[in-house]
Design a protein around this motif. Structure first.
Motif, PDB file in Angstrom:
ATOM      1  N   TYR A   1       0.824  -1.208   0.000  1.00 25.61           N
ATOM      2  CA  TYR A   1       0.000   0.000   0.000  1.00 25.61           C
ATOM      3  C   TYR A   1       0.862   1.264   0.000  1.00 25.61           C
ATOM      4  O   TYR A   1       0.546   2.248  -0.672  1.00 25.61           O
TER       5      TYR A   1
ATOM      6  N   ASP B   1       2.194   1.985  -3.569  1.00 23.91           N
ATOM      7  CA  ASP B   1       1.252   1.978  -4.692  1.00 23.91           C
ATOM      8  C   ASP B   1       1.562   3.043  -5.737  1.00 23.91           C
ATOM      9  O   ASP B   1       1.561   2.777  -6.947  1.00 23.91           O
ATOM     10  N   GLU B   2       1.797   4.254  -5.288  1.00 27.54           N
ATOM     11  CA  GLU B   2       2.041   5.355  -6.221  1.00 27.54           C
ATOM     12  C   GLU B   2       3.335   5.145  -7.006  1.00 27.54           C
ATOM     13  O   GLU B   2       3.384   5.364  -8.224  1.00 27.54           O
TER      14      GLU B   2
ATOM     15  N   ARG C   1       2.903   2.429  -9.594  1.00 28.03           N
ATOM     16  CA  ARG C   1       2.087   2.907 -10.704  1.00 28.03           C
ATOM     17  C   ARG C   1       2.912   3.781 -11.649  1.00 28.03           C
ATOM     18  O   ARG C   1       2.789   3.676 -12.879  1.00 28.03           O
TER      19      ARG C   1
ATOM     20  N   PRO D   1      -6.815   3.547 -10.133  1.00 24.75           N
ATOM     21  CA  PRO D   1      -5.673   4.440 -10.415  1.00 24.75           C
ATOM     22  C   PRO D   1      -5.932   5.450 -11.524  1.00 24.75           C
ATOM     23  O   PRO D   1      -5.536   6.616 -11.418  1.00 24.75           O
TER      24      PRO D   1
ATOM     25  N   LYS E   1      -3.810   7.102  -4.164  1.00 21.96           N
ATOM     26  CA  LYS E   1      -4.017   5.802  -3.531  1.00 21.96           C
ATOM     27  C   LYS E   1      -4.861   5.879  -2.268  1.00 21.96           C
ATOM     28  O   LYS E   1      -5.355   4.865  -1.784  1.00 21.96           O
TER      29      LYS E   1
ATOM     30  N   VAL F   1      -2.173  -4.374 -12.759  1.00 17.24           N
ATOM     31  CA  VAL F   1      -1.418  -3.186 -12.350  1.00 17.24           C
ATOM     32  C   VAL F   1      -0.916  -2.451 -13.586  1.00 17.24           C
ATOM     33  O   VAL F   1      -1.032  -1.223 -13.694  1.00 17.24           O
TER      34      VAL F   1
ATOM     35  N   ASP G   1      -3.302  -0.295 -15.364  1.00 21.51           N
ATOM     36  CA  ASP G   1      -3.755   0.850 -14.554  1.00 21.51           C
ATOM     37  C   ASP G   1      -5.193   0.666 -14.049  1.00 21.51           C
ATOM     38  O   ASP G   1      -5.890   1.631 -13.758  1.00 21.51           O
TER      39      ASP G   1
ATOM     40  N   TRP H   1      -4.427  -0.703  -8.069  1.00 19.14           N
ATOM     41  CA  TRP H   1      -3.202  -0.452  -7.322  1.00 19.14           C
ATOM     42  C   TRP H   1      -2.593  -1.799  -6.959  1.00 19.14           C
ATOM     43  O   TRP H   1      -3.296  -2.821  -6.897  1.00 19.14           O
TER      44      TRP H   1
END
Length: 208
Positions: free
Chosen positions: A42, A45-46, A49, A117, A123, A175, A178, A181
């Motif tokens: 978690y 996540d960003e 991505r 996303p 997130k 993932v 997109d 996440w």
């Protein structure tokens, strides 16, 4: 936001307790590792991505959840024409775990309301019950990942661990596309794997 995290915490606690009471000790340790990985992912996540956003793959239509459940059902129906008790049991375990996983994940999607996303809301975008109104807010957890692991796990345990490559690839593409996440995918995969593993170990089977 606090309510959402309390719900997720409750679900994680339930999964850990469920695994402890229903799975073998070594698998219980794996489930703890999976929960830890889900929670840890978690925070990244960003970053993940950003690393995968330029790939531009679109694979989801081929592996639609309806196609997954349809395939699982077809395999189970075909078992009536194949004189193989192990295949019959395994196909039933696969189908039953897919329904349990699918129901669990759908309930969480509708309840948690996490933005996907591509909505570009970050997130931390959770809104209780928002998933009821829009698929754009059904990111957590990943149904494709959960179903692919639930369906595949009994077969992989029975026939070949190499089959785990299938849900691994499917999960990864969610993932890359997109649509989810990373933490959505990890948590969904964990639900599917544990359900499929329990169905296999407990030898779920109803003969008609």
């Amino acid at each position: 936001m606090k309510k959402i995290f309390l719900i997720i915490f409750f679900v994680i606690t339930f999964l850990v307790s469920f695994a402890e009471n229903n799975l073998k000790k070594d698998l219980f340790k794996k489930s703890l590792a999976g929960v830890s990985l889900s929670m840890g992912s978690y925070f990244f996540d960003e970053q993940i991505r950003n690393m995968t956003s330029d790939f531009g793959f679109e694979f989801g239509e081929i592996i639609d959840t309806k196609v997954m459940i349809g395939t699982s059902t077809a395999l189970y129906v075909s078992s009536y024409f194949i004189n193989d008790e192990y295949f019959s049991k395994t196909s039933f375990q696969s189908l039953s775990s897919s329904f349990i996983t699918g129901g669990t994940i759908l309930a969480l999607k509708l309840l948690v309301g996490r933005a996907r996303p591509y909505m570009n809301q970050g997130k931390d975008s959770f809104e209780l019950f928002r998933g009821i109104d829009s698929d754009d807010y059904r990111s957590f957890p990943s149904a494709h990942s959960g179903l692919s692991w639930a369906i595949t796990t009994p077969y992989a345990e029975r026939y070949s661990k190499w089959l785990y490559a299938i849900p691994t690839i499917i999960s990864g593409f969610r993932v890359i596309e997109d649509k989810h996440w990373t933490s959505d995918v990890v948590f969904g995969s964990l639900i599917g794997f544990l359900t499929g593993k329990m169905a296999y170990e407990k030898e779920f089977y109803i003969s008609f």
